[in-house]
Design a protein around this motif. Structure first.
Motif, PDB file in Angstrom:
ATOM      1  N   ALA A 207     -48.159 -25.147 -94.171  1.00 40.99           N
ATOM      2  CA  ALA A 207     -46.865 -25.784 -94.384  1.00 40.99           C
ATOM      3  C   ALA A 207     -47.075 -27.272 -94.614  1.00 40.99           C
ATOM      4  CB  ALA A 207     -45.956 -25.559 -93.181  1.00 40.99           C
ATOM      5  N   ALA A 208     -46.164 -27.901 -95.328  1.00 44.24           N
ATOM      6  CA  ALA A 208     -46.244 -29.334 -95.598  1.00 44.24           C
ATOM      7  C   ALA A 208     -45.028 -30.029 -94.990  1.00 44.24           C
ATOM      8  CB  ALA A 208     -46.316 -29.599 -97.092  1.00 44.24           C
ATOM      9  N   PRO A 209     -45.249 -30.964 -94.067  1.00 44.71           N
ATOM     10  CA  PRO A 209     -44.127 -31.685 -93.457  1.00 44.71           C
ATOM     11  C   PRO A 209     -43.516 -32.680 -94.424  1.00 44.71           C
ATOM     12  CG  PRO A 209     -46.204 -32.589 -92.697  1.00 44.71           C
ATOM     13  CD  PRO A 209     -46.549 -31.395 -93.541  1.00 44.71           C
ATOM     14  N   GLY A 210     -42.413 -33.264 -94.025  1.00 48.77           N
ATOM     15  CA  GLY A 210     -41.785 -34.286 -94.844  1.00 48.77           C
ATOM     16  C   GLY A 210     -42.527 -35.612 -94.760  1.00 48.77           C
ATOM     17  N   SER A 225     -40.781 -35.019-103.781  1.00 53.48           N
ATOM     18  CA  SER A 225     -41.961 -34.231-103.447  1.00 53.48           C
ATOM     19  C   SER A 225     -41.640 -32.783-103.083  1.00 53.48           C
ATOM     20  CB  SER A 225     -42.702 -34.890-102.274  1.00 53.48           C
ATOM     21  OG  SER A 225     -43.001 -36.237-102.550  1.00 53.48           O
ATOM     22  N   GLY A 226     -40.349 -32.453-102.954  1.00 58.91           N
ATOM     23  CA  GLY A 226     -39.995 -31.095-102.552  1.00 58.91           C
ATOM     24  C   GLY A 226     -40.386 -30.804-101.119  1.00 58.91           C
ATOM     25  N   LEU A 227     -40.197 -31.780-100.236  1.00 57.22           N
ATOM     26  CA  LEU A 227     -40.644 -31.666 -98.843  1.00 57.22           C
ATOM     27  C   LEU A 227     -39.468 -31.762 -97.874  1.00 57.22           C
ATOM     28  CD1 LEU A 227     -43.766 -34.001 -99.072  1.00 57.22           C
ATOM     29  CD2 LEU A 227     -43.748 -31.492 -99.033  1.00 57.22           C
ATOM     30  N   PRO A 228     -39.617 -31.173 -96.697  1.00 59.79           N
ATOM     31  CA  PRO A 228     -40.756 -30.345 -96.246  1.00 59.79           C
ATOM     32  C   PRO A 228     -40.811 -29.018 -97.003  1.00 59.79           C
ATOM     33  CG  PRO A 228     -38.994 -30.312 -94.630  1.00 59.79           C
ATOM     34  CD  PRO A 228     -38.581 -31.311 -95.646  1.00 59.79           C
ATOM     35  N   ALA A 229     -42.008 -28.441 -97.061  1.00 60.23           N
ATOM     36  CA  ALA A 229     -42.228 -27.189 -97.781  1.00 60.23           C
ATOM     37  C   ALA A 229     -42.866 -26.171 -96.853  1.00 60.23           C
ATOM     38  CB  ALA A 229     -43.115 -27.427 -99.000  1.00 60.23           C
ATOM     39  N   ASN A 234     -47.168 -23.994-100.746  1.00 58.22           N
ATOM     40  CA  ASN A 234     -48.223 -24.999-100.917  1.00 58.22           C
ATOM     41  C   ASN A 234     -49.560 -24.287-101.103  1.00 58.22           C
ATOM     42  OD1 ASN A 234     -46.292 -27.169 -99.851  1.00 58.22           O
ATOM     43  ND2 ASN A 234     -46.484 -25.808 -98.076  1.00 58.22           N
ATOM     44  N   SER A 235     -50.519 -24.972-101.676  1.00 56.67           N
ATOM     45  CA  SER A 235     -51.836 -24.356-101.854  1.00 56.67           C
ATOM     46  C   SER A 235     -52.897 -25.425-102.025  1.00 56.67           C
ATOM     47  CB  SER A 235     -51.846 -23.430-103.077  1.00 56.67           C
ATOM     48  OG  SER A 235     -51.584 -24.163-104.260  1.00 56.67           O
ATOM     49  N   ALA A 236     -54.130 -25.048-101.677  1.00 57.96           N
ATOM     50  CA  ALA A 236     -55.286 -25.918-101.871  1.00 57.96           C
ATOM     51  C   ALA A 236     -56.445 -25.079-102.371  1.00 57.96           C
ATOM     52  CB  ALA A 236     -55.668 -26.618-100.574  1.00 57.96           C
ATOM     53  N   SER A 237     -57.121 -25.563-103.382  1.00 60.54           N
ATOM     54  CA  SER A 237     -58.339 -24.941-103.897  1.00 60.54           C
ATOM     55  C   SER A 237     -59.326 -26.069-104.142  1.00 60.54           C
ATOM     56  CB  SER A 237     -58.072 -24.168-105.189  1.00 60.54           C
ATOM     57  OG  SER A 237     -59.267 -23.592-105.689  1.00 60.54           O
ATOM     58  N   LEU A 238     -60.338 -26.174-103.285  1.00 61.98           N
ATOM     59  CA  LEU A 238     -61.213 -27.343-103.260  1.00 61.98           C
ATOM     60  C   LEU A 238     -62.658 -26.951-103.502  1.00 61.98           C
ATOM     61  CD1 LEU A 238     -59.737 -28.947-100.014  1.00 61.98           C
ATOM     62  CD2 LEU A 238     -58.971 -29.291-102.377  1.00 61.98           C
ATOM     63  N   GLN A 239     -63.328 -27.672-104.410  1.00 64.36           N
ATOM     64  CA  GLN A 239     -64.750 -27.455-104.651  1.00 64.36           C
ATOM     65  C   GLN A 239     -65.531 -28.318-103.668  1.00 64.36           C
ATOM     66  OE1 GLN A 239     -66.345 -25.201-106.486  1.00 64.36           O
ATOM     67  NE2 GLN A 239     -68.241 -25.965-105.599  1.00 64.36           N
ATOM     68  N   MET A 240     -66.215 -27.668-102.744  1.00 66.06           N
ATOM     69  CA  MET A 240     -66.868 -28.377-101.646  1.00 66.06           C
ATOM     70  C   MET A 240     -68.377 -28.208-101.694  1.00 66.06           C
ATOM     71  SD  MET A 240     -66.049 -28.102 -97.550  1.00 66.06           S
ATOM     72  CE  MET A 240     -66.807 -26.504 -97.253  1.00 66.06           C
TER      73      MET A 240
END
Length: 279
Positions: A207-210, A225-229, A234-240
């Motif tokens: 979840a993403a807070p305001g 920002s469309g928050l809170p969401a 929401n999503s994250a895709s990270l090259q680590m």
């Protein structure tokens, strides 16, 4: 999430996954590369001191680099075009029989937000309309293994919103209510490089807070920002990429203080170069 043991890890994974401190990694036949990872690693933030009583021969300094990917928070989808790096100390604690992780530093740079402050394409570089986002560390860093044998990581963040009208303390999230990522590896992307381990880490459940600290424009910032969401929006895709070096290699003065542990039967955290390169 359970811990990875040093004893059970494949040899080339020991240096980079020792920071996870955790049980056997069931990654199967993950592809190997005869090349170095396509990023630069820096150990400049590695402290030249260790906890009281620590044996330098049992400690490593880890550099984690997020080199690309995307984060969607609310209605903003942000590509990562500038590396985010993290430094973590890891060492063996005889009193507990476990490894200890000490998070040292996160380094990031501002990223231009598409659409600027109003969400209008093409206004990113217009004075007062430019909006940038910069990742800040809050806490709760972990790295370990799931019951299914994948790799998992948690980290709490807040995102600084940079715009002349928003002041200097405007963030998505806060120290008290951060963006809490619970990242899982896409095991099909795991690659062992000569100097590192690479993979894509994903989370689609956070979840993403305001916003916080944005003053009179806080309400507008939330609408933009469309928050809170809630979770699922929401999503994250990270090259680590993960790499590490033993403290005895980083600091020769500490090398002289390292004790031999060959009689204890414990695996050292630092590996010979031949093992690091997979030869």
């Amino acid at each position: 999430m359970k811990r990875l043991t040093r004893r059970a890890l494949p040899a080339r994974l020991l240096p980079v996954l020792a920071l996870a401190a955790p049980a056997a990694v069931a990654l199967g036949a993950a592809p190997a590369s005869a090349e170095n990872a396509p990023v630069s690693f820096s150990y400049a933030d590695c402290p030249d001191s260790l906890p009281v009583g620590a044996d330098p021969g049992d400690w490593i300094c880890n550099n984690i680099v997020i080199a690309g990917g995307t984060m969607k928070i609310g209605s903003i989808e942000q590509k990562i075009t500038k590396p985010i790096s993290m430094t973590v100390q890891t060492g063996y604690v005889p009193a507990t029989g476990q490894n200890r992780n000490i998070f040292v530093k996160l380094r990031s740079q501002p990223e231009t937000v598409p659409g600027g402050a109003l969400g209008i394409p093409g206004t990113e570089d217009v004075p007062l309309m430019k909006l940038e986002a910069q990742t800040k560390y809050v806490g709760n860093f972990t790295l370990g293994q799931t019951e299914a044998g994948g790799i998992a990581s948690t980290i709490d963040l807040r995102i600084k919103a940079i715009n002349t009208l928003l002041g200097n303390d405007c963030y998505i999230g806060s120290k008290a209510e951060p963006v809490k990522l619970n990242l899982l590896s896409d095991d099909s992307t795991i690659t062992w490089y000569d100097d590192a381990l690479g993979m894509t880490m994903k989370d689609t459940t956070f979840a993403a807070p305001g916003t916080s600290g944005c003053g009179l424009l806080g309400g507008f910032a939330n609408v933009r920002s469309g928050l809170p969401a809630a979770s699922g929006k929401n999503s994250a895709s990270l090259q680590m990429y993960l790499a590490s070096k033993p403290y005895t290699e980083l600091f020769p003065t500490l090398r002289a203080k390292a004790k031999s542990r060959s009689a204890t039967g414990m695996l050292p955290l630092g590996l010979p170069k031949a093992l690091k390169t997979g030869s």
